[in-house]
Write a protein that holds these residues in place. Structure first.
Motif, PDB file in Angstrom:
ATOM      1  N   TYR A 180     -24.575 -30.650  29.802  1.00 18.72           N
ATOM      2  CA  TYR A 180     -25.905 -30.550  29.214  1.00 18.72           C
ATOM      3  C   TYR A 180     -26.983 -30.364  30.288  1.00 18.72           C
ATOM      4  O   TYR A 180     -27.969 -29.654  30.062  1.00 18.72           O
ATOM      5  CB  TYR A 180     -26.185 -31.800  28.365  1.00 18.72           C
ATOM      6  CG  TYR A 180     -25.217 -31.939  27.220  1.00 18.72           C
ATOM      7  CD1 TYR A 180     -25.329 -31.120  26.100  1.00 18.72           C
ATOM      8  CD2 TYR A 180     -24.174 -32.851  27.266  1.00 18.72           C
ATOM      9  CE1 TYR A 180     -24.427 -31.214  25.042  1.00 18.72           C
ATOM     10  CE2 TYR A 180     -23.273 -32.962  26.216  1.00 18.72           C
ATOM     11  CZ  TYR A 180     -23.407 -32.136  25.111  1.00 18.72           C
ATOM     12  OH  TYR A 180     -22.508 -32.226  24.088  1.00 18.72           O
TER      13      TYR A 180
ATOM     14  N   ILE B   8     -31.753 -22.849  30.867  1.00 21.58           N
ATOM     15  CA  ILE B   8     -32.792 -22.459  29.913  1.00 21.58           C
ATOM     16  C   ILE B   8     -34.190 -22.700  30.496  1.00 21.58           C
ATOM     17  O   ILE B   8     -35.095 -21.872  30.331  1.00 21.58           O
ATOM     18  CB  ILE B   8     -32.618 -23.226  28.586  1.00 21.58           C
ATOM     19  CG1 ILE B   8     -31.273 -22.863  27.944  1.00 21.58           C
ATOM     20  CG2 ILE B   8     -33.775 -22.929  27.638  1.00 21.58           C
ATOM     21  CD1 ILE B   8     -31.048 -21.374  27.764  1.00 21.58           C
TER      22      ILE B   8
ATOM     23  N   ALA C 229     -26.790 -26.664  31.508  1.00 23.28           N
ATOM     24  CA  ALA C 229     -27.267 -25.794  30.421  1.00 23.28           C
ATOM     25  C   ALA C 229     -28.780 -25.912  30.272  1.00 23.28           C
ATOM     26  O   ALA C 229     -29.487 -24.908  30.079  1.00 23.28           O
ATOM     27  CB  ALA C 229     -26.569 -26.152  29.105  1.00 23.28           C
ATOM     28  N   SER C 230     -29.297 -27.139  30.369  1.00 20.86           N
ATOM     29  CA  SER C 230     -30.743 -27.355  30.292  1.00 20.86           C
ATOM     30  C   SER C 230     -31.459 -26.668  31.445  1.00 20.86           C
ATOM     31  O   SER C 230     -32.508 -26.035  31.264  1.00 20.86           O
ATOM     32  CB  SER C 230     -31.037 -28.863  30.302  1.00 20.86           C
ATOM     33  OG  SER C 230     -32.424 -29.097  30.345  1.00 20.86           O
TER      34      SER C 230
ATOM     35  N   SER D 289     -33.107 -19.202  23.397  1.00 24.65           N
ATOM     36  CA  SER D 289     -34.191 -18.999  24.355  1.00 24.65           C
ATOM     37  C   SER D 289     -35.028 -17.780  23.999  1.00 24.65           C
ATOM     38  O   SER D 289     -36.254 -17.783  24.170  1.00 24.65           O
ATOM     39  CB  SER D 289     -33.612 -18.847  25.761  1.00 24.65           C
ATOM     40  OG  SER D 289     -34.620 -18.553  26.701  1.00 24.65           O
TER      41      SER D 289
ATOM     42  N   ARG E  69     -25.004 -18.418  22.955  1.00 25.39           N
ATOM     43  CA  ARG E  69     -25.821 -19.054  21.908  1.00 25.39           C
ATOM     44  C   ARG E  69     -27.109 -19.618  22.497  1.00 25.39           C
ATOM     45  O   ARG E  69     -28.187 -19.519  21.894  1.00 25.39           O
ATOM     46  CB  ARG E  69     -25.016 -20.159  21.215  1.00 25.39           C
ATOM     47  CG  ARG E  69     -23.928 -19.656  20.294  1.00 25.39           C
ATOM     48  CD  ARG E  69     -23.415 -20.753  19.380  1.00 25.39           C
ATOM     49  NE  ARG E  69     -22.748 -21.822  20.111  1.00 25.39           N
ATOM     50  CZ  ARG E  69     -21.455 -21.853  20.389  1.00 25.39           C
ATOM     51  NH1 ARG E  69     -20.685 -20.842  20.003  1.00 25.39           N
ATOM     52  NH2 ARG E  69     -20.905 -22.858  21.030  1.00 25.39           N
ATOM     53  N   ARG E  70     -27.019 -20.222  23.683  1.00 23.57           N
ATOM     54  CA  ARG E  70     -28.213 -20.759  24.320  1.00 23.57           C
ATOM     55  C   ARG E  70     -29.211 -19.643  24.646  1.00 23.57           C
ATOM     56  O   ARG E  70     -30.425 -19.822  24.529  1.00 23.57           O
ATOM     57  CB  ARG E  70     -27.851 -21.513  25.599  1.00 23.57           C
ATOM     58  CG  ARG E  70     -26.925 -22.701  25.414  1.00 23.57           C
ATOM     59  CD  ARG E  70     -27.452 -23.692  24.416  1.00 23.57           C
ATOM     60  NE  ARG E  70     -28.795 -24.154  24.754  1.00 23.57           N
ATOM     61  CZ  ARG E  70     -29.556 -24.887  23.965  1.00 23.57           C
ATOM     62  NH1 ARG E  70     -29.112 -25.210  22.752  1.00 23.57           N
ATOM     63  NH2 ARG E  70     -30.745 -25.284  24.345  1.00 23.57           N
TER      64      ARG E  70
END
Length: 449
Positions: A265, A272, A268-269, A307, A302-303
């Motif tokens: 996480y 973005i 991934a954070s 965005s 998907r992320r």
């Protein structure tokens, strides 16, 4: 010499000396029960088991088989297992290098083998989607007359890439990507089985986890890396393959990244937020960490789609279609090529003008709805397509916008409690500057100005 995947001499050598040949070759499944993954195709009574004559079925039940799935998940292996189980000759061609001439030579060889020795032939054609319509047409006589059992492999949707006559004569089997559990089972079998490493070395969990990441879902890559690491450990007189040894032999350092933990996480954070901050280089760094750690490319895609709407929106209306196209491409091609698509999309999104108005607008609207600010739909907007609607005043007085100049009718659309409420406040960034000019003019016309 025919391009057989395994010659009789090679098979005989492996039977006499299980340690002969590369580990990936030695661990090649000999039966369907030894195949890792693809459980949906291997259940009792499945078409694949009937194809090899199990469950009371007949191997002659299909004249052609199409294996569809991403690279490195065992399409060639399944073809070889079918050939071995049915005791047929196995000939392999690649559509990248072969043409009609080579196909006809194989078919003629199959007819001679069947007539002279009673030996049927399995023709494995890799990447059939690269064949033109005319080249695929050349396969039809052999398939229709059962001169060969054709097993074709493709990474692209066969409904788009294989001609209809061939597709209609084929058993279509969709292969699924290998999971970490599938590859873990394969590695452990290779460590313990006599034809593998025969228990000569052990593999602790951290080194095993790194091998799984390096493999990227590819069984051959996993076994090749394991063999190299085992050889290096034994050369040093060590009976355990350490993480350091794996890093040395595969020339890739282990990335601290737990796909089920905080790192998943956090990285991934960071990806973005780097895109949001327009730092394309930082975004590419975090993307590379996710790819190298074996993250599911569909998760990354998907992320990126989120965005595109959350952070770019109408500042660049092409961002969302680009992200969606990237997600579709990733789903079709898989790693390693999907890394290029994800890089393409990440760079475009990071450098796009930014606007979060789509996020703030729907957030404000939802907040009012959840606070009870709703109210009744104005009578003139209600459905009037039923008997008695006019008597209730429904749909009465509604002005059809296309009947007025500019196609904007001065009438109330929102409920009374929200009349005049503004949710969308456009920025002047990128393409949204145009919407900023338009929305004020539209709102003025709606008020009758």
């Amino acid at each position: 010499m025919e391009p057989d995947l395994f010659t009789a001499a090679a098979e005989e050598r492996l039977e006499k000396d299980p340690s002969a040949g590369p580990l990936a070759v030695r661990m090649r499944p000999r039966t369907l029960d030894e195949v890792v993954g693809q459980r949906h195709l291997l259940r009792p009574g499945s078409p694949l088991r009937r194809l090899v004559g199990e469950s009371g079925g007949s191997p002659a039940g299909a004249s052609s088989v199409i294996l569809w799935g991403p690279p490195g998940i065992g399409k060639t292996t399944l073809a070889y297992v079918v050939s071995r189980a049915t005791e047929k000759r196995f000939v392999e061609l690649s559509a990248i290098t072969a043409g009609v001439k080579e196909v006809r030579a194989v078919i003629e060889g199959a007819r001679r083998a069947a007539g002279g020795f009673g030996k049927e032939t399995v023709l494995f054609l890799d990447e059939i989607h690269r064949f033109s319509k005319a080249q695929q047409d050349s396969l039809l006589p052999a398939v229709e007359n059962r001169w060969v059992t054709l097993i074709a492999a493709t990474t692209e949707n066969p409904y788009f890439s294989v001609i209809s006559p061939l597709l209609s004569r084929s058993l279509l089997l969709t292969l699924e990507p290998l999971t970490d559990d599938d590859l873990r089972d394969l590695l452990r079998r290779a460590l313990g089985e006599e034809r593998g490493l025969g228990g000569a070395v052990t593999l602790p969990e951290d080194a095993e986890a790194h091998l799984l990441r390096v493999a990227g879902g590819d069984a051959r890559r996993a076994l090749t890396a394991l063999e190299a690491a085992a050889g290096a450990a034994l050369d040093k007189g060590e009976a355990e393959i350490t993480l350091a040894t794996v890093e040395e032999t595969v020339d890739r350092a282990a990335v601290t990244y737990d796909r089920d933990g905080d790192q998943h996480y956090d990285v991934a954070s960071a990806l973005i937020k780097s895109i949001r901050g327009s730092d394309v280089d930082a975004a590419l760094h975090y993307l590379a960490r996710m790819i190298d750690a074996g993250e599911d490319p569909r998760f990354i895609a998907r992320r990126l789609m989120i965005s595109a709407s959350e952070d770019i929106g109408l500042a660049d209306p092409t961002a969302l279609p680009l992200a969606v196209a990237a997600a579709q491409a990733v789903a079709m091609i898989g790693f390693p090529e999907a890394a290029l698509t994800l890089s393409h999309a990440t760079i475009a999104l990071a450098l796009a003008p930014k606007s979060n108005t789509a996020t703030t607008a729907i957030g404000a609207a939802l907040a009012d709805v959840r606070a009870g600010l709703a109210g009744s739909v104005p009578a003139h907007l209600r459905d009037g397509h039923y008997k008695g609607a006019a008597a209730l005043g429904h749909a009465q007085g509604y002005v059809y916008p296309h009947d007025v100049p500019g196609a904007i009718a001065a009438q109330q659309y929102a409920p009374d409690a929200l009349h005049g409420k503004r949710y969308y406040e456009p920025t002047r960034y990128g393409a949204e500057a145009r919407y900023a000019d338009v929305v004020e003019k539209v709102r003025e016309r709606l008020r009758g100005g």
